[in-house]
Write a protein that holds these residues in place. Sequence first.
Motif, short mmCIF file in Angstrom:
data_model
loop_
_atom_site.label_atom_id
_atom_site.label_comp_id
_atom_site.label_asym_id
_atom_site.label_seq_id
_atom_site.Cartn_x
_atom_site.Cartn_y
_atom_site.Cartn_z
N MET A 1 25.61 29.09 38.16
CA MET A 1 24.92 29.98 37.24
C MET A 1 24.06 31.00 37.99
SD MET A 1 24.55 30.64 34.14
CE MET A 1 23.51 31.37 32.96
N GLU A 2 23.42 30.52 39.09
CA GLU A 2 22.56 31.42 39.86
C GLU A 2 23.36 32.57 40.46
OE1 GLU A 2 22.83 28.14 40.92
OE2 GLU A 2 21.10 27.31 39.88
N LYS A 3 24.53 32.24 40.97
CA LYS A 3 25.36 33.27 41.61
C LYS A 3 25.78 34.33 40.59
CE LYS A 3 25.33 30.62 45.27
NZ LYS A 3 24.30 29.64 45.10
N VAL A 4 26.06 33.89 39.39
CA VAL A 4 26.45 34.82 38.32
C VAL A 4 25.29 35.76 37.99
CG1 VAL A 4 27.12 34.99 35.90
CG2 VAL A 4 28.18 33.27 37.36
N LEU A 5 24.08 35.20 37.86
CA LEU A 5 22.92 36.03 37.56
C LEU A 5 22.60 36.98 38.71
CD1 LEU A 5 20.53 33.58 35.70
CD2 LEU A 5 21.66 35.59 34.77
N PHE A 6 22.71 36.48 39.95
CA PHE A 6 22.50 37.36 41.10
C PHE A 6 23.53 38.49 41.09
CE2 PHE A 6 20.39 33.79 43.62
CZ PHE A 6 19.13 34.37 43.55
N GLY A 7 24.79 38.15 40.84
CA GLY A 7 25.85 39.16 40.80
C GLY A 7 25.64 40.17 39.68
N LEU A 8 25.27 39.68 38.50
CA LEU A 8 25.00 40.60 37.38
C LEU A 8 23.81 41.51 37.69
CD1 LEU A 8 25.53 38.32 34.26
CD2 LEU A 8 26.95 40.22 35.01
N GLY A 9 22.77 40.94 38.30
CA GLY A 9 21.63 41.75 38.69
C GLY A 9 22.02 42.83 39.68
N LEU A 10 22.88 42.47 40.64
CA LEU A 10 23.35 43.45 41.62
C LEU A 10 24.17 44.54 40.95
CD1 LEU A 10 23.71 44.38 44.55
CD2 LEU A 10 25.66 42.83 44.70
N LEU A 11 25.05 44.16 40.03
CA LEU A 11 25.85 45.16 39.32
C LEU A 11 24.98 46.11 38.49
CD1 LEU A 11 28.92 43.07 38.12
CD2 LEU A 11 28.86 44.81 39.91
N VAL A 12 23.97 45.56 37.83
CA VAL A 12 23.06 46.40 37.04
C VAL A 12 22.30 47.34 37.97
CG1 VAL A 12 21.02 46.38 35.54
CG2 VAL A 12 22.86 44.76 35.14
N MET A 13 21.89 46.85 39.14
CA MET A 13 21.16 47.71 40.08
C MET A 13 22.06 48.81 40.65
SD MET A 13 18.03 47.09 40.02
CE MET A 13 17.38 47.91 41.45
N VAL A 14 23.32 48.50 40.91
CA VAL A 14 24.24 49.54 41.37
C VAL A 14 24.42 50.59 40.28
CG1 VAL A 14 26.65 50.00 41.99
CG2 VAL A 14 25.43 48.10 43.05
N LEU B 1 14.62 32.31 40.32
CA LEU B 1 14.67 33.53 41.11
C LEU B 1 15.75 34.47 40.60
CD1 LEU B 1 13.78 35.19 43.58
CD2 LEU B 1 15.49 33.92 44.90
N SER B 2 16.93 33.93 40.34
CA SER B 2 18.02 34.77 39.85
C SER B 2 17.71 35.35 38.47
CB SER B 2 19.33 33.98 39.82
OG SER B 2 19.26 32.92 38.90
N LEU B 3 17.07 34.58 37.63
CA LEU B 3 16.69 35.07 36.30
C LEU B 3 15.64 36.18 36.41
CD1 LEU B 3 17.07 34.73 33.26
CD2 LEU B 3 15.22 33.05 33.32
N ILE B 4 14.65 36.00 37.27
CA ILE B 4 13.62 37.02 37.46
C ILE B 4 14.24 38.30 38.01
CG2 ILE B 4 11.61 37.62 38.87
CD1 ILE B 4 10.76 34.64 38.53
N LEU B 5 15.13 38.19 38.99
CA LEU B 5 15.75 39.38 39.56
C LEU B 5 16.65 40.08 38.56
CD1 LEU B 5 16.57 38.23 43.20
CD2 LEU B 5 14.77 39.78 42.44
N PHE B 6 17.39 39.32 37.77
CA PHE B 6 18.24 39.92 36.74
C PHE B 6 17.40 40.68 35.72
CE2 PHE B 6 20.28 39.60 32.55
CZ PHE B 6 21.34 40.47 32.79
N LEU B 7 16.32 40.05 35.25
CA LEU B 7 15.46 40.71 34.28
C LEU B 7 14.75 41.91 34.89
CD1 LEU B 7 14.02 37.63 32.36
CD2 LEU B 7 15.80 39.23 31.63
N GLY B 8 14.49 41.87 36.19
CA GLY B 8 13.93 43.04 36.87
C GLY B 8 14.91 44.20 36.87
N ALA B 9 16.19 43.91 37.08
CA ALA B 9 17.21 44.96 37.04
C ALA B 9 17.32 45.55 35.64
CB ALA B 9 18.56 44.39 37.49
N VAL B 10 17.21 44.71 34.62
CA VAL B 10 17.24 45.19 33.24
C VAL B 10 16.01 46.07 32.97
CG1 VAL B 10 17.13 44.48 30.81
CG2 VAL B 10 18.65 43.30 32.40
N PHE B 11 14.85 45.68 33.49
CA PHE B 11 13.65 46.48 33.33
C PHE B 11 13.81 47.86 33.96
CE2 PHE B 11 9.59 47.93 35.09
CZ PHE B 11 8.88 48.10 33.92
N VAL B 12 14.37 47.91 35.16
CA VAL B 12 14.61 49.19 35.82
C VAL B 12 15.53 50.06 34.96
CG1 VAL B 12 15.68 50.29 37.84
CG2 VAL B 12 14.17 48.33 38.14
N HIS B 13 16.54 49.46 34.37
CA HIS B 13 17.45 50.21 33.50
C HIS B 13 16.70 50.78 32.29
CE1 HIS B 13 21.11 51.49 31.61
NE2 HIS B 13 20.75 50.84 30.51
#
Length: 94
Positions: free
Chosen positions: A1-14, A69-81
């Motif tokens: 699950m963590e890897k998926v959230l990290f990957g989604l966060g990375l995609l959102v940041m890209v 950590l992965s949840l926080i980073l994913f939500l950070g990417a959503v915040f940037v968006h």
Amino acid sequence: MEKVLFGLGLLVMVYNVLYGLRLKRAAPGGVIGERSGQMLFLIAFFALAYLGVLLLTWSEPSSLLLLLLSLILFLGAVFVHLVLRLVDAILASL
């Protein structure tokens, strides 16, 4: 699950980097035009940091700490968006 959230966060940041590039071209100048380059640099830096965290934690076993950590980073990417959408709306109203 963590890897998926990290990957989604990375995609959102890209996506955010690409969105930020479009906004930088659309910014007419002034404060938003001056700061858009700095904002884009920070977004790109954080996108690279997301990639680094993903690579560094790839072989780690699942844990609650990594999930948080992965949840926080994913939500950070959503915040940037959301911030980029706000800037886009401000530019559209000018």
